[in-house]
Structure formats: C-alpha cells, structure tokens
Design a protein around this motif. Sequence first.
Motif, short mmCIF file in Angstrom:
data_model
loop_
_atom_site.label_atom_id
_atom_site.label_comp_id
_atom_site.label_asym_id
_atom_site.label_seq_id
_atom_site.Cartn_x
_atom_site.Cartn_y
_atom_site.Cartn_z
N MET A 56 0.83 -1.21 0.00
CA MET A 56 0.00 0.00 0.00
C MET A 56 0.86 1.26 0.00
O MET A 56 0.53 2.26 -0.64
N ALA A 57 1.98 1.21 0.73
CA ALA A 57 2.88 2.36 0.87
C ALA A 57 2.10 3.57 1.37
O ALA A 57 1.34 3.46 2.31
N ARG A 59 -0.11 5.31 -0.49
CA ARG A 59 -1.24 5.57 -1.37
C ARG A 59 -2.54 5.71 -0.58
O ARG A 59 -2.69 5.14 0.50
N GLY A 60 -3.48 6.42 -1.17
CA GLY A 60 -4.77 6.57 -0.53
C GLY A 60 -5.65 5.35 -0.70
O GLY A 60 -6.56 5.10 0.11
N ALA A 61 -5.38 4.56 -1.75
CA ALA A 61 -6.18 3.37 -2.00
C ALA A 61 -5.42 2.43 -2.92
O ALA A 61 -4.52 2.84 -3.66
N MET A 62 -5.80 1.17 -2.86
CA MET A 62 -5.19 0.16 -3.73
C MET A 62 -6.20 -0.97 -3.93
O MET A 62 -6.92 -1.34 -3.00
N VAL A 63 -6.25 -1.48 -5.14
CA VAL A 63 -7.14 -2.61 -5.43
C VAL A 63 -6.29 -3.84 -5.74
O VAL A 63 -5.28 -3.75 -6.45
N LEU A 64 -6.71 -4.97 -5.21
CA LEU A 64 -6.04 -6.24 -5.46
C LEU A 64 -7.07 -7.20 -6.06
O LEU A 64 -7.91 -7.74 -5.33
N PRO A 65 -7.06 -7.40 -7.38
CA PRO A 65 -8.00 -8.33 -7.99
C PRO A 65 -7.76 -9.75 -7.49
O PRO A 65 -6.61 -10.14 -7.22
N LEU A 66 -8.83 -10.51 -7.37
CA LEU A 66 -8.74 -11.88 -6.87
C LEU A 66 -9.46 -12.83 -7.82
O LEU A 66 -10.41 -12.45 -8.50
N VAL A 67 -8.97 -14.06 -7.85
CA VAL A 67 -9.61 -15.10 -8.66
C VAL A 67 -10.48 -15.94 -7.74
O VAL A 67 -9.98 -16.69 -6.90
N ASP A 68 -11.80 -15.77 -7.88
CA ASP A 68 -12.73 -16.47 -7.01
C ASP A 68 -14.12 -16.40 -7.65
O ASP A 68 -14.40 -15.48 -8.42
N SER A 72 -14.46 -10.56 -6.16
CA SER A 72 -13.73 -10.01 -7.31
C SER A 72 -12.42 -9.36 -6.91
O SER A 72 -11.49 -9.29 -7.72
N GLY A 73 -12.35 -8.86 -5.67
CA GLY A 73 -11.12 -8.20 -5.27
C GLY A 73 -11.19 -7.62 -3.88
O GLY A 73 -12.24 -7.60 -3.23
N LEU A 74 -10.04 -7.16 -3.43
CA LEU A 74 -9.89 -6.49 -2.15
C LEU A 74 -9.47 -5.05 -2.42
O LEU A 74 -8.54 -4.80 -3.18
N ILE A 75 -10.17 -4.11 -1.80
CA ILE A 75 -9.83 -2.69 -1.93
C ILE A 75 -9.40 -2.17 -0.57
O ILE A 75 -10.14 -2.28 0.41
N LEU A 76 -8.19 -1.63 -0.52
CA LEU A 76 -7.66 -1.05 0.71
C LEU A 76 -7.77 0.47 0.63
O LEU A 76 -7.42 1.07 -0.39
N ILE A 77 -8.26 1.07 1.70
CA ILE A 77 -8.45 2.51 1.76
C ILE A 77 -7.68 3.08 2.95
O ILE A 77 -7.77 2.56 4.06
N SER A 78 -6.91 4.13 2.69
CA SER A 78 -6.19 4.83 3.76
C SER A 78 -6.62 6.30 3.74
O SER A 78 -6.03 7.12 3.03
#
Length: 278
Positions: A56-57, A59-68, A72-78
């Motif tokens: 994440m470092a 950044r204000g946000a980051m998306v991590l796509p997932l196979v499932d 669909s994915g994980l979104i991290l918010i700072s």
Amino acid sequence: MIWLALALSAGFYWTDVGPKQALVCQVTELESCLANLSTQVRRQLPQTIDGLNHAMARRGAMVLPLVDTEVSGLILISPSHIPQTILVDLSGELHSFPLVESQKLTLWHELGHLQAAVLVDKGLMEGLTDYQHEWVADCYLVWRSARETQGLDLAWQQYHRRNIDVMKDVSFMSHWTVPVLSQLLSRYNLEELTRFATFDALMRDFLPQLEQANQDTLDEFSSLIHRSFSTQASLHLPSYMYWRKPALRQYFESTLVSLLGRDGANLWLQEQSMLMTL
C-alpha cells in the motif's frame, strides 16, 4: 452468495462488482477485515499485514483483484493519505483546487478497476493496457457519481483533477484519462448517463464510438503539457507541437477557468499561443 453491500463494521464492508462482490477495508482494520476472506482467497494476497501495508505504501487506496467465484477483489483505503485539496503553480502563482467527497471518489475509481474485468469477461474489451484500466475506472466513477448524486459536479471534479495532476507533473500521464472523459461527458448528459442501469450497459453503447489515442499521440501530449505547464520550461516556443495545441486547449480550458477564472484562463492561453487555435 455473499449478501449485497453487507456492512460488517465501520472499517470494512462488501460491495457489488457485477455478479461478484469486493471487500473494502480501511488499513486500520486489516486484520479483522481479512478474516472475512476464505483461506483460498487469502493465499492470493501478501501473507502478512506488514506485507499488505508495504504494498500500500503511502497511497490513498489500492485494489487487489482476486480469482474467485464470489469475490472479485480487495480494496484497501487509507483516508489519511487521500488529499482534500491539490495545489498547482501556474505562471508563478500557486492555486488550490478543493476535492469534495474525495474518499468516495477514490473508492469508486478502485471499484472501476474491478469493473474493467467485468467488461473483459463479457467480451466488451480485451487485453486491457494499464492506461485503459485507468480510463475505464474513471468512466465508472463518472457513471457511478452521476447516478448516486444526480449531478455531474463530481465527474467534472475528477476531470479537472486529472488535468491538474499532469500540470504539476507529467509522470501522471499514466492516469491522464481526460481524452476519454471528455468524449464521455460530451456525448452523454446527466439524464442520459443515469438512464443506463448498469455500467456495462453504458460501455456497450460508448465503446464503439470511442476514439482512443495511441501511445505516440499520448507521448506528444505529454511533451506539450510539460512544455506548457512546467516551471522549468522557461524558453518560449509558440510553435512547439502546434498541431496538438487545439486539442490541448479543448482538454484544459475548463480546468483553467476553474482555477484562474475566465479572464485569467484567456490570458494564460494567450501566453501559450493557444487562444486563437480553435
């Protein structure tokens, strides 16, 4: 199937992305948030909280796509790293641009990256480049903000922000989605945008008419933007990239007006030999 937009706590929740859902987590709630993912999904992520924070470092946000089949994915918010205003130096004077609802727009943009995968799955797009991912994400932001707010103010705010970012630093060209957003906002008014019940319905209509700039064109714009806005470019070259100046004025004029007012924007355009290029 995971329940639609199930609010697990103030720090994390599920939200729709096409037929699947994404888990949205604030970085301060990572441990309890990740507990809601299956072991199989967790294996696709950095194995430690420190690893996720490192990715994440600042950044204000980051998306991590997932196979499932469901996630669909994980979104991290700072939130602490999401700016509320941005500053830009124009002709030696500092100007500020406030960012309203910046956390919400940040989330919608990250969700847009996951929506891009939905477009690919439905055969509407294929082999997306990083740049295409960015403008698809911003198109989703425009559509989502129009439907959520019944207005276009936030859409235009994102448009101006993309311009201001490259005014400050052309390294942000990777996120300069204005050539696409300008077409989207010119083609559809608010009523037309909100009439599309889903994002893929909008893109099914918009994509066949979209003119996409190739990399050579974007490189030329990058050079002209740097020459026009950089505080380091002191040599005045009125004919530099003259063939790109009409489009550059078209893309930037409304942003300049929002920063400088009509008279100030006209003066800046005149100084850059763009006032009479349309």
